[in-house]
Design an enzyme around this catalytic site. Structure first.
Site, PDB file in Angstrom:
ATOM      1  N   CYS A 160      66.601 102.758 155.975  1.00 15.50           N
ATOM      2  CA  CYS A 160      66.859 103.954 155.178  1.00 15.50           C
ATOM      3  C   CYS A 160      66.305 103.840 153.758  1.00 15.50           C
ATOM      4  CB  CYS A 160      68.344 104.258 155.169  1.00 15.50           C
ATOM      5  SG  CYS A 160      68.869 104.785 156.790  1.00 15.50           S
ATOM      6  N   GLU A 161      64.998 103.836 153.657  1.00 15.55           N
ATOM      7  CA  GLU A 161      64.264 103.802 152.394  1.00 15.55           C
ATOM      8  C   GLU A 161      62.940 104.504 152.664  1.00 15.55           C
ATOM      9  OE1 GLU A 161      64.540 102.204 149.295  1.00 15.55           O
ATOM     10  OE2 GLU A 161      66.524 101.399 149.747  1.00 15.55           O
ATOM     11  N   GLY A 178      51.075  76.956 152.430  1.00 20.67           N
ATOM     12  CA  GLY A 178      52.166  77.627 153.134  1.00 20.67           C
ATOM     13  C   GLY A 178      51.569  78.594 154.137  1.00 20.67           C
ATOM     14  N   ARG A 202      57.022  92.789 152.954  1.00 19.86           N
ATOM     15  CA  ARG A 202      55.876  92.499 152.088  1.00 19.86           C
ATOM     16  C   ARG A 202      55.125  93.738 151.615  1.00 19.86           C
ATOM     17  NH1 ARG A 202      51.831  89.748 153.465  1.00 19.86           N
ATOM     18  NH2 ARG A 202      51.449  88.751 151.461  1.00 19.86           N
TER      19      ARG A 202
HETATM   20  C1  LIG Z   1      54.558  79.474 147.273  1.00 23.68           C
HETATM   21  C2  LIG Z   1      54.143  78.136 146.899  1.00 23.68           C
HETATM   22  C3  LIG Z   1      53.265  77.430 147.720  1.00 23.68           C
HETATM   23  C4  LIG Z   1      52.631  78.001 148.954  1.00 23.68           C
HETATM   24  O1  LIG Z   1      51.860  79.120 148.667  1.00 23.68           O
HETATM   25  P1  LIG Z   1      50.908  79.717 149.816  1.00 23.68           P
HETATM   26  O2  LIG Z   1      50.280  80.890 149.174  1.00 23.68           O
HETATM   27  O3  LIG Z   1      51.798  80.118 150.938  1.00 23.68           O
HETATM   28  O4  LIG Z   1      49.968  78.651 150.202  1.00 23.68           O
HETATM   29  C5  LIG Z   1      52.956  76.133 147.369  1.00 23.68           C
HETATM   30  N1  LIG Z   1      53.485  75.561 146.260  1.00 23.68           N
HETATM   31  C6  LIG Z   1      54.324  76.228 145.447  1.00 23.68           C
HETATM   32  C7  LIG Z   1      54.864  75.551 144.270  1.00 23.68           C
HETATM   33  C8  LIG Z   1      54.675  77.538 145.731  1.00 23.68           C
HETATM   34  O5  LIG Z   1      55.497  78.181 144.902  1.00 23.68           O
END
Ligand SMILES: *Cc1c(COP(=O)(O)O)cnc(C)c1O
Length: 432
Positions: free
Chosen positions: A362-363, A293, A331
């Protein structure tokens, strides 16, 4: 020198992304604004696709974990790059289907999918559903039966591996809401049940051991644990599973000091383990799936803000307030994430000031980064927060009824809007 290859400084001392001057983007599109570099995203996809070709002879697929950043344009890009897609909700699935993303390359995840979501997945004909628990298995079997289909599934397993990342984003251990536990026998119970169901075809196993992982060892260990379980399943049922999905979690550079391993190294080592170990266990080498991701989009994006008030509290600290914050980047407040921050219009100057960059929400906890080094900034300067391509837009909210910023994609030095920012009308759109 920078956290990402697509970041640079031009002759005017301005920060650039994908060859585009960020101060021009701020002027043209306003701030706050998310900016992403398309070429960098595509380059990252190719690293994964090519290494699957090189180390597994093409027997596998890289799935983009769309929860990192999901919109129509990113789905189009992933489709073009030959990536698969991991979706975790009806909304992500809807986004993918709205641009005709190939159904067979979609994998549907989630620890508590609703019946409506499962039905949506069956109707679209997604490639595989990653089943998380017994209830889901039973519901899916009923829904598939009603639809007159046999659903291909993968079971999510908790391999019990601690990948040494931040506590909040660890998901591979037994104390996790995701998946079937191995140690307790729950996983084997699920397998036996799945195998006995007429409208379910179990084809593989999945694990995801955490996020922002720099070590290779936990991935290797996870591969072994999963292959051992595949061998156990073969012995118990005669069924030889054809897919092994090793999840995502590949670390990226948020700070200059972060040292992620090149993905190739991961692929090389893990493929050696898989190829050798499956031979040893007398298993056919399974098809390998990975689910990056943040490794695809994280370092390909940044966020631009305009500096408003600057408060120096003597002997305490200096707060620099920007025109965004936890609404567009939750994050830091969620898990104290690290970021590099650069003054975009004076990027070539030394980062000699130590400041806390705060948002406008507002935090008190609405902070982007504390005790961070930036150029000595003034009101009106543009601040760039780097590596915000993943889990920023996708986690954004309307808190304080502040609209989410637009997303601008840069390609070949040319910017274009791929997601419009929310207008006030958008904010009241669903109010009755
Ligand atoms: C969040 C997630 C990903 C991606 O994670 P990254 O850290 O963004 O690479 C892949 N597979 C599953 C099942 C996830 O929950």
């Amino acid at each position: 020198m920078y956290v990402s290859d697509c970041i640079d400084i031009n002759s005017q001392g301005h920060l650039t992304i994908g060859g585009c001057d960020t101060t021009h983007i701020a002027k043209e599109f306003g701030t706050p604004v998310y900016v992403m570099d398309e070429d960098e995203i595509r380059k990252n996809c190719r690293k994964f696709v090519e290494s699957i070709n090189e180390y597994y002879g093409g027997n596998g697929m890289a799935l983009y974990a769309s929860k990192a950043f999901c919109c129509k344009e990113i789905c189009r890009i992933m489709a073009q790059e030959g990536m698969g897609l991991d979706v975790v909700s009806g909304g992500e699935l809807f986004t993918a289907t709205s641009v005709g993303f190939p159904a067979e390359r979609i994998y549907f995840h989630g620890n508590n999918k609703t019946s409506a979501e499962l039905k949506q997945a069956i109707d679209y004909g997604v490639g595989k559903i990653i089943v998380d628990n017994i209830l889901e298995l039973e519901t899916l079997n009923e829904l598939a039966s009603a639809a007159g289909k046999k659903e291909k599934i993968i079971m999510r397993i908790k391999p019990g591996i601690d990948a040494h990342t931040h506590e909040f984003i660890k998901t591979g251990q037994i104390d996790s809401k995701f998946g079937f536990a191995l140690e307790t026998g729950e996983a084997m119970e699920g397998v036996l049940k799945a195998v006995s169901m007429p409208n379910i075809e179990l084809v593989g196993l999945h694990c995801h051991i955490g996020s922002q992982i720099f070590d290779l060892d936990p991935f290797e260990l996870a591969a072994r644990v999963m292959l051992d379980f595949m061998a156990e399943i073969k012995q118990a049922t005669g069924l030889e599973l054809s897919e092994l999905n090793l999840g995502g979690g590949f670390g990226i550079k948020y700070k200059k000091t972060d040292r992620p391993r090149p993905f190739k190294d991961y692929m090389k080592k893990v493929s050696e383990v898989i190829n050798e170990y499956s031979k040893k266990l007398k298993l056919k080498t399974p098809s390998i799936l990975v689910e990056p991701g943040r490794a695809i989009v994280g370092a390909a994006g940044l966020t631009l803000y305009t500096v408003g008030s600057v408060k120096s509290i003597p002997d305490v600290r200096t707060y620099i307030s920007v025109d965004g914050g936890m609404g567009d980047n939750p994050r830091y407040i969620l898990y104290q994430s690290n970021y590099e921050i650069i003054c975009a219009n004076r990027a070539a100057e030394k980062r000699s000031a130590t400041v806390t960059v705060a948002g406008k929400f507002c935090e008190s906890g609405d902070i982007i980064q504390e005790w961070t080094h930036v150029q000595p900034v003034k009101t009106g300067d543009i601040l760039a927060v780097l590596s915000t391509g993943a889990y920023n837009y996708s986690m954004a909210s309307h808190y304080n009824r502040i609209g989410r910023p637009p997303v601008v994609m840069v390609k070949g030095g040319e910017p274009r809007i791929i997601i419009r920012g929310d207008s006030y009308e958008d904010i009241i759109m669903n109010d009755i």
